[in-house]
Design a protein around this motif. Structure first.
Motif, short mmCIF file in Angstrom:
data_model
loop_
_atom_site.label_atom_id
_atom_site.label_comp_id
_atom_site.label_asym_id
_atom_site.label_seq_id
_atom_site.Cartn_x
_atom_site.Cartn_y
_atom_site.Cartn_z
N TRP A 1 0.83 -1.20 0.00
CA TRP A 1 0.00 0.00 0.00
C TRP A 1 0.87 1.26 0.00
O TRP A 1 0.53 2.26 -0.64
N ILE A 2 1.97 1.22 0.70
CA ILE A 2 2.86 2.39 0.70
C ILE A 2 3.44 2.63 -0.69
O ILE A 2 3.54 3.78 -1.17
N ALA A 3 3.82 1.54 -1.39
CA ALA A 3 4.36 1.69 -2.74
C ALA A 3 3.32 2.25 -3.70
O ALA A 3 3.62 3.12 -4.53
N VAL A 4 2.08 1.76 -3.60
CA VAL A 4 1.02 2.29 -4.47
C VAL A 4 0.78 3.77 -4.21
O VAL A 4 0.61 4.58 -5.13
N PHE A 5 0.77 4.13 -2.93
CA PHE A 5 0.55 5.55 -2.58
C PHE A 5 1.67 6.42 -3.10
O PHE A 5 1.44 7.50 -3.69
N LEU A 6 2.92 5.98 -2.93
CA LEU A 6 4.05 6.78 -3.40
C LEU A 6 4.07 6.88 -4.92
O LEU A 6 4.39 7.94 -5.48
N GLY A 7 3.72 5.77 -5.61
CA GLY A 7 3.67 5.82 -7.07
C GLY A 7 2.65 6.82 -7.58
O GLY A 7 2.92 7.60 -8.51
N GLY A 8 1.46 6.79 -6.99
CA GLY A 8 0.44 7.77 -7.40
C GLY A 8 0.85 9.19 -7.10
O GLY A 8 0.58 10.12 -7.89
N LEU A 9 1.55 9.38 -5.98
CA LEU A 9 2.02 10.73 -5.64
C LEU A 9 3.06 11.22 -6.64
O LEU A 9 3.05 12.40 -7.05
#
Length: 318
Positions: free
Chosen positions: A146-154
């Motif tokens: 979930w952290i990777a997905v959030f950072l990618g979208g950011l």
């Protein structure tokens, strides 16, 4: 035999009940000098001598006695012999207090406090167990995902806001209809040359065209297809590619063939050009993304052999 009236207030003569039964009651003493009740023999029942002309038989005893509280006015009423008088503090049967199971009742197990122990054991909270290792590993993996997905979208949002990338555009710059005729009234033969313009409007990203397919339609019928070799465009650059489209013996429906004959007579033939583009934009060295583009142009040319472009309308979308 004459009966003399008894003057003793504590003596009660025998009472005659129904069916010839006579009850003898002992003299009732005063409540103050009354002895505690003692067991006495059953009252003797003396059947009444039968009257002349009646059969001699013995009927069963019928005796009903109502219990009255000690403080009622009829507390000195006679009590049958052999039955103890009720205690003044006793309760009637219908007002006896209800008690819980005693030590010898069926619901009691004979051990005091055992039922409370069973209830306490039934409500006992289970002891906490230690979390297994693989459970922690799964939780950590999900959290990292979930952290990777959030950072990618950011990151994508930041890049889009900073660079504002714009999609390339496809259009037809020029077209020439070299030949077009119907064989047997419904088989189309045509020869057309197009100049396709590919434009990169972005000033901060380069574009690579890996797949380029150009299709020529007349109405809803595909009449020719051509491919273009891959190429690249720099920032704010455009390139023109020549596309040669040839159709041979393409069957047209009756309505389309009739419309083509009418347009040739009017010297204005309408075609549709569709482009399928696979592109990749590069923002620097590390940030690259690929997507598909769909170009659509509607063009009008004059009749052959020197047909030229007279009108067009193009749009490109993802």
């Amino acid at each position: 035999m004459s009966r003399s009236r008894e003057t003793n207030p504590h003596f009660h003569p025998p009472q005659e009940l129904d069916d010839g039964i006579i009850l003898h009651f002992p003299p009732q003493q005063s409540r103050r000098h009354r002895d505690p009740p003692q067991p006495q023999p059953q009252p003797s029942l003396t059947p009444h001598s039968p009257r002349p002309g009646q059969p001699h038989h013995q009927t069963p005893r019928r005796h009903t006695t109502r219990f009255q509280p000690p403080d009622s006015p009829s507390r000195h009423s006679p009590t049958p012999r052999g039955q103890p008088e009720p205690h003044p503090n006793s309760f009637p049967r219908h007002t006896q207090p209800v008690r819980g199971p005693g030590p010898h009742s069926p619901g009691h197990n004979g051990r005091p406090g055992q039922s409370q122990q069973q209830q306490s054991s039934a409500l006992r909270v289970p002891s906490p167990q230690k979390t297994r290792t693989y459970t922690w590993l799964i939780g950590v993996a999900c959290a990292l995902l979930w952290i990777a997905v959030f950072l990618g979208g950011l990151v994508v949002l930041i890049v889009y806001v900073l660079f504002r990338p714009r999609s390339p555009k496809f259009e037809v710059s020029n077209a020439s209809l070299n030949a077009a005729y119907l064989d047997m009234g419904y088989l189309l033969n045509a020869d057309m040359t197009l100049l396709a313009n590919f434009t990169n409007p972005s000033k901060k990203a380069t574009v690579d065209f890996s797949t380029v397919v150009i299709q020529l339609y007349y109405g809803n019928t595909l009449i020719a297809t051509s491919y273009i070799d891959p190429f690249s465009e720099m920032k704010a650059e455009y390139k023109i590619k020549a596309v040669h489209l040839i159709s041979s013996q393409v069957w047209l429906r009756s309505a389309e063939s009739q419309r083509l004959k009418q347009q040739m007579n009017d010297n204005k033939i309408i075609f549709e050009v569709k482009g399928l583009l696979r592109t990749r934009s590069s923002l620097g060295t590390f940030f690259r993304y690929s997507y598909w583009l769909y170009g659509h142009c509607k063009i009008a040319v004059t009749g052959p052999p020197s047909g030229i472009l007279v009108a067009k309308r193009c749009k490109t979308k993802r």
